[in-house]
Write a protein that holds these residues in place. Structure first.
Motif, PDB file in Angstrom:
ATOM      1  N   VAL A   1       2.864   6.778   1.298  1.00  0.00           N
ATOM      2  CA  VAL A   1       3.104   8.299   0.921  1.00  0.00           C
ATOM      3  C   VAL A   1       2.388   9.341   1.454  1.00  0.00           C
ATOM      4  O   VAL A   1       2.857  10.545   1.940  1.00  0.00           O
ATOM      5  N   SER A   2       1.007   8.906   1.609  1.00  0.00           N
ATOM      6  CA  SER A   2       0.205   9.941   2.173  1.00  0.00           C
ATOM      7  C   SER A   2       0.479  10.245   3.609  1.00  0.00           C
ATOM      8  O   SER A   2       0.395  11.298   4.188  1.00  0.00           O
ATOM      9  N   ILE A   3       0.873   9.084   4.385  1.00  0.00           N
ATOM     10  CA  ILE A   3       1.220   9.205   5.800  1.00  0.00           C
ATOM     11  C   ILE A   3       2.607  10.166   5.897  1.00  0.00           C
ATOM     12  O   ILE A   3       2.620  10.990   6.783  1.00  0.00           O
TER      13      ILE A   3
ATOM     14  N   GLN B   1       5.093  15.161   7.265  1.00  0.00           N
ATOM     15  CA  GLN B   1       6.029  16.322   7.025  1.00  0.00           C
ATOM     16  C   GLN B   1       5.249  17.588   7.235  1.00  0.00           C
ATOM     17  O   GLN B   1       5.743  18.692   7.886  1.00  0.00           O
ATOM     18  N   VAL B   2       3.935  17.449   7.294  1.00  0.00           N
ATOM     19  CA  VAL B   2       3.125  18.799   7.473  1.00  0.00           C
ATOM     20  C   VAL B   2       3.239  18.859   8.971  1.00  0.00           C
ATOM     21  O   VAL B   2       3.372  20.158   9.621  1.00  0.00           O
TER      22      VAL B   2
ATOM     23  N   GLY C   1      -5.270  14.649  -4.300  1.00  0.00           N
ATOM     24  CA  GLY C   1      -4.182  13.464  -4.571  1.00  0.00           C
ATOM     25  C   GLY C   1      -2.822  13.760  -4.043  1.00  0.00           C
ATOM     26  O   GLY C   1      -1.960  12.747  -3.824  1.00  0.00           O
ATOM     27  N   ASN C   2      -2.489  14.846  -3.922  1.00  0.00           N
ATOM     28  CA  ASN C   2      -1.206  15.190  -3.025  1.00  0.00           C
ATOM     29  C   ASN C   2      -1.589  15.963  -2.155  1.00  0.00           C
ATOM     30  O   ASN C   2      -1.044  17.385  -2.026  1.00  0.00           O
ATOM     31  N   ILE C   3      -2.228  15.624  -1.105  1.00  0.00           N
ATOM     32  CA  ILE C   3      -2.879  16.680  -0.177  1.00  0.00           C
ATOM     33  C   ILE C   3      -1.652  17.390   0.697  1.00  0.00           C
ATOM     34  O   ILE C   3      -1.837  18.490   1.133  1.00  0.00           O
ATOM     35  N   GLY C   4      -0.505  16.491   1.081  1.00  0.00           N
ATOM     36  CA  GLY C   4       0.462  17.327   1.829  1.00  0.00           C
ATOM     37  C   GLY C   4       1.228  18.319   1.397  1.00  0.00           C
ATOM     38  O   GLY C   4       1.556  19.120   1.836  1.00  0.00           O
TER      39      GLY C   4
ATOM     40  N   SER D   1       0.866  -1.201   0.087  1.00  0.00           N
ATOM     41  CA  SER D   1      -0.008  -0.037   0.007  1.00  0.00           C
ATOM     42  C   SER D   1       0.805   1.419  -0.161  1.00  0.00           C
ATOM     43  O   SER D   1       1.025   1.921   0.910  1.00  0.00           O
ATOM     44  N   TRP D   2       1.699   1.497  -1.134  1.00  0.00           N
ATOM     45  CA  TRP D   2       2.631   2.438  -0.968  1.00  0.00           C
ATOM     46  C   TRP D   2       1.894   3.846  -1.076  1.00  0.00           C
ATOM     47  O   TRP D   2       2.404   4.701  -0.770  1.00  0.00           O
TER      48      TRP D   2
END
Length: 247
Positions: free
Chosen positions: A123-125, A130-131, A188-191, A118-119
Motif C-alpha cells: 500500500v505504501s508503494i 500515486q504521488v 502512517g499514510n504518508i502518501g 506484506s500488504w
C-alpha cells in the motif's frame, strides 16, 4: 410545450429526479467498500504492529471512495481519447513508456509482497506511485503555460477545486492528529499528505501563472475574440507570439 402549474410540484419533481440519479450512481459503492473492509483486516493488523495499537487507522471512507471514482473518470477519458476526433494529436511515446513502466513496477511489487503478505508495504508503494504520477501529471501543464506565455484555454476552476481539496485533506488529517494527540497518522499514510502537498504546490504555480504572469495577455486575447466565433481561442504559436510582442 406544457408548463408546470405548481412551482412546488416542479421543485419536488427536480429533487426526486436528482435523488434517484445520485442513488443509482452510488448504488455499487457500498458493496465495493464492504468488500474492501473485509479484506483489509491484515493490512490493519500490520499497521498496528508497526505504529502501535493505540493509534487510529488514518484512512477515512472518503479515501476509499476517491480511487474508485478516479478510476471511473480515467476510464471515461480513455474511451474519449480512443473514439473522439483527435486530429493530428496522439499519445506520446513518453506517456506510453511511463504507463508501461509504472504498471510493470506495480506488478513486480505485488508479486514481491505476495509470498510474505506484506500488504502494508505494498500500500505504501502504491501511495508513492500515486504521488509520482501526480507530479508527472501536473508538470506538462505548468511547462506548457510557461512556453506559451499564456493560460488561455486553461480552466482555472479545476485548479481552485484541486487546491481546496488539497487544503481540506491536510486540515482533515490535522483534525485527527489534534483529537488523538499524535501525528503518527501523517507518517502512517504518508502518501496522502504528500499528494496534497504536491497538488497545492502546483496549484500555487498555476495561480501565479494565471493571475500574475500572464493575466494581461489572457485578458487581451479574450477581449479580441469574437464571442460569436466558433474558432479556437488561439490558432497557432505565431498568433500567440504576435500577442506577446504587442504586449
Amino acid at each position: 410545450m406544457g408548463s408546470w402549474n405548481s412551482i412546488s410540484m416542479e421543485i419536488i419533481y427536480q429533487v426526486l429526479g436528482w435523488i434517484s440519479i445520485i442513488c443509482w450512481a452510488l448504488a455499487s459503492y457500498p458493496q465495493v467498500i464492504l468488500n474492501f473492509r473485509r479484506k483489509s483486516s491484515t493490512v490493519q493488523r500490520q499497521y498496528f504492529d508497526k505504529y502501535g495499537y493505540d493509534q487510529m487507522i488514518p484512512v477515512a471512507l472518503s479515501d476509499v471512495f476517491f480511487p474508485f471514482h478516479s478510476i471511473l473518470l480515467i476510464s471515461v477519458v480513455s474511451v474519449q481519447i480512443v473514439f473522439f476526433d483527435r486530429g493530428n494529436q496522439k499519445v506520446s511515446k513518453t506517456s506510453i513508456a511511463i504507463f508501461v513502466a509504472v504498471w510493470f513496477f506495480a506488478a513486480a511489487c505485488f508479486f514481491m509482497a505476495l509470498p510474505t503478505h506484506s500488504w502494508l508495504w505494498l500500500v505504501s508503494i502504491f501511495n508513492s506511485i500515486q504521488v509520482f504520477m501526480t507530479f508527472i501529471k501536473y508538470s506538462p501543464q505548468a511547462f506548457l503555460n510557461f512556453t506559451r506565455k499564456s493560460t488561455v484555454g486553461f480552466s482555472i476552476g479545476n485548479i481552485v477545486l484541486d487546491f481546496t481539496g488539497g487544503v481540506g485533506t491536510l486540515a482533515q488529517m490535522s483534525v485527527q492528529s489534534i483529537d488523538q494527540g499524535s501525528w503518527v497518522n501523517f507518517f502512517g499514510n504518508i502518501g496522502k499528505p504528500l499528494l496534497a502537498l504536491v497538488s497545492i504546490g502546483f496549484d500555487l504555480i498555476f495561480f501565479y501563472q494565471h493571475f500574475v504572469l500572464y493575466h494581461i495577455k489572457a485578458s487581451r486575447v479574450s477581449f479580441q475574440r469574437d464571442p460569436e466565433s466558433t474558432e479556437p481561442l488561439i490558432k497557432d504559436s505565431d498568433h500567440l507570439q504576435g500577442i506577446a510582442t504587442t504586449s
